[in-house]
Write an enzyme that holds these catalytic residues in place. Structure first.
Site, PDB file in Angstrom:
ATOM      1  N   SER A  76       0.826  -1.207   0.000  1.00 15.15           N
ATOM      2  CA  SER A  76       0.000   0.000   0.000  1.00 15.15           C
ATOM      3  C   SER A  76       0.858   1.254   0.000  1.00 15.15           C
ATOM      4  O   SER A  76       0.478   2.270  -0.582  1.00 15.15           O
ATOM      5  CB  SER A  76      -0.964   0.000   1.183  1.00 15.15           C
ATOM      6  OG  SER A  76      -0.274  -0.104   2.406  1.00 15.15           O
ATOM      7  N   GLU A  77       2.037   1.207   0.673  1.00 15.67           N
ATOM      8  CA  GLU A  77       2.991   2.310   0.577  1.00 15.67           C
ATOM      9  C   GLU A  77       4.425   1.809   0.654  1.00 15.67           C
ATOM     10  O   GLU A  77       4.705   0.792   1.306  1.00 15.67           O
ATOM     11  CB  GLU A  77       2.796   3.346   1.684  1.00 15.67           C
ATOM     12  CG  GLU A  77       1.748   4.406   1.400  1.00 15.67           C
ATOM     13  CD  GLU A  77       0.404   4.068   1.975  1.00 15.67           C
ATOM     14  OE1 GLU A  77      -0.563   4.804   1.713  1.00 15.67           O
ATOM     15  OE2 GLU A  77       0.301   3.047   2.686  1.00 15.67           O
ATOM     16  N   THR A  78       5.296   2.549  -0.006  1.00 14.95           N
ATOM     17  CA  THR A  78       6.736   2.398   0.140  1.00 14.95           C
ATOM     18  C   THR A  78       7.296   3.757   0.526  1.00 14.95           C
ATOM     19  O   THR A  78       6.888   4.788  -0.014  1.00 14.95           O
ATOM     20  CB  THR A  78       7.376   1.900  -1.164  1.00 14.95           C
ATOM     21  OG1 THR A  78       6.896   0.570  -1.436  1.00 14.95           O
ATOM     22  CG2 THR A  78       8.896   1.863  -1.067  1.00 14.95           C
ATOM     23  N   HIS A 107       2.140   3.668   8.873  1.00 16.54           N
ATOM     24  CA  HIS A 107       2.789   2.358   8.981  1.00 16.54           C
ATOM     25  C   HIS A 107       4.148   2.355   8.278  1.00 16.54           C
ATOM     26  O   HIS A 107       5.090   1.715   8.733  1.00 16.54           O
ATOM     27  CB  HIS A 107       1.874   1.236   8.473  1.00 16.54           C
ATOM     28  CG  HIS A 107       1.879   1.003   7.014  1.00 16.54           C
ATOM     29  ND1 HIS A 107       1.090   1.709   6.143  1.00 16.54           N
ATOM     30  CD2 HIS A 107       2.585   0.122   6.247  1.00 16.54           C
ATOM     31  CE1 HIS A 107       1.298   1.277   4.915  1.00 16.54           C
ATOM     32  NE2 HIS A 107       2.197   0.310   4.941  1.00 16.54           N
TER      33      HIS A 107
END
Length: 295
Positions: free
Chosen positions: A51-53, A87
């Site tokens: 979902s994110e990097t 996160h």
């Protein structure tokens, strides 16, 4: 675990808000993104597929941070940059602590300056606490909430009237909708394209769908649709947890000093636990959890 991607920089992979790699929310971390432009960062995030990097570069001039412990941090979903991601911040702090040891870190993010503390090592990984930017909430009219409910397949009578709909911000914007029952929250099937369009029109990052535990008012179960990032649902959303903490405090629904527990990701098979702390006299919301390498 770290990995040299075939066509890119080394990407570390961590699970945030979990003491085991099978839980929490996976995030990619690139600790040396100096020289990468936006297109390169987006391409890496798309290949990683989480979902994110997060991408770490040197700090801006004048950032107040301990020597060698200040950084610039940006976040990309597989389809777009997001202003803040809790996160991935937790994952980045754990990755940096693995190299430099626990202690204080400061991140300059597109949403503002975010202080982070990494304390010791829990079973499986360190305990990371981030302090949000100043939170706030915005009213949203019932007529504007109705299309979101329709896209979710929820009826107005299935909402908890004690937790009114609001747009909450603590680095990113989230629409808070409270279910009246745990069963309503557990059934999530929505119109992906329609909800995405509604969210883009309101500049929302996720929906923060919540149910307050009737046995313990400090415990919440949450779910976060994330279609604007190309993801059906997030298993742990630190930015939305911070926004929820600010929402609850601003509406007087919790004491000025409060410690809340959020359970997320259960329905996805990636159980996560997020701790939200409110401190009297401090405008920030503090979100903490464990983080472990995925390998």
């Amino acid at each position: 675990m770290d990995e040299r991607d075939v066509e890119g920089p080394r990407v570390l992979r961590y699970a945030a808000f979990s003491a085991v790699p099978e839980g929490g929310n996976p995030a990619g971390v690139v600790l040396d993104a100096a020289g990468m432009d936006d297109a390169a960062m987006l391409a890496v995030a798309a290949r990683v597929g989480y979902s994110e990097t997060a991408f770490v570069t040197p700090p801006p001039e004048g950032l107040a941070a301990p020597e060698g412990r200040g950084f610039t941090l940006r976040f990309f979903s597989p389809v777009a940059e997001v202003p803040f991601c809790g996160h991935a911040t937790v994952a980045t702090a754990a990755a940096l602590a693995a190299r430099t040891g626990p202690g204080e870190l400061v991140f300059a993010t597109p949403a503002g300056t975010v202080p982070v503390s990494v304390a010791g090592t829990e079973a499986g990984g360190p305990r990371v606490t981030l302090g949000s930017v100043a939170p706030h909430t915005e009213d949203i009219a019932g007529a504007d909430v109705a299309p979101f409910l329709d896209a979710l397949g929820w009826r107005p009578q299935e909402l908890d009237a004690s937790l009114p709909p609001r747009i909450a911000y603590a680095g990113a914007r989230h629409l808070v909708l409270a279910a009246a029952t745990r069963e309503r929250l557990a059934r999530l099937s929505y119109d992906f394209d329609r909800l995405r369009a509604l969210m883009l029109a309101r500049d929302l990052t996720t929906l923060q769908l919540v149910w307050r535990d009737t046995r313990d008012a400090t415990v919440f179960h949450v779910r976060d649709p994330f279609p604007v990032g190309g993801v059906v649902e997030d298993p742990a959303t630190g930015a939305a947890a911070a926004a929820l903490g600010g929402y609850l405090r601003e509406l007087g629904l919790v004491p000025d000093d409060a410690r809340l527990t959020l359970h997320q990701g259960v329905e996805l098979g990636r159980p996560s636990e997020l701790t939200v702390e409110l401190r009297q006299g401090d405008t920030r919301v503090y979100v903490s959890g464990a983080a472990v390498p995925i390998g």
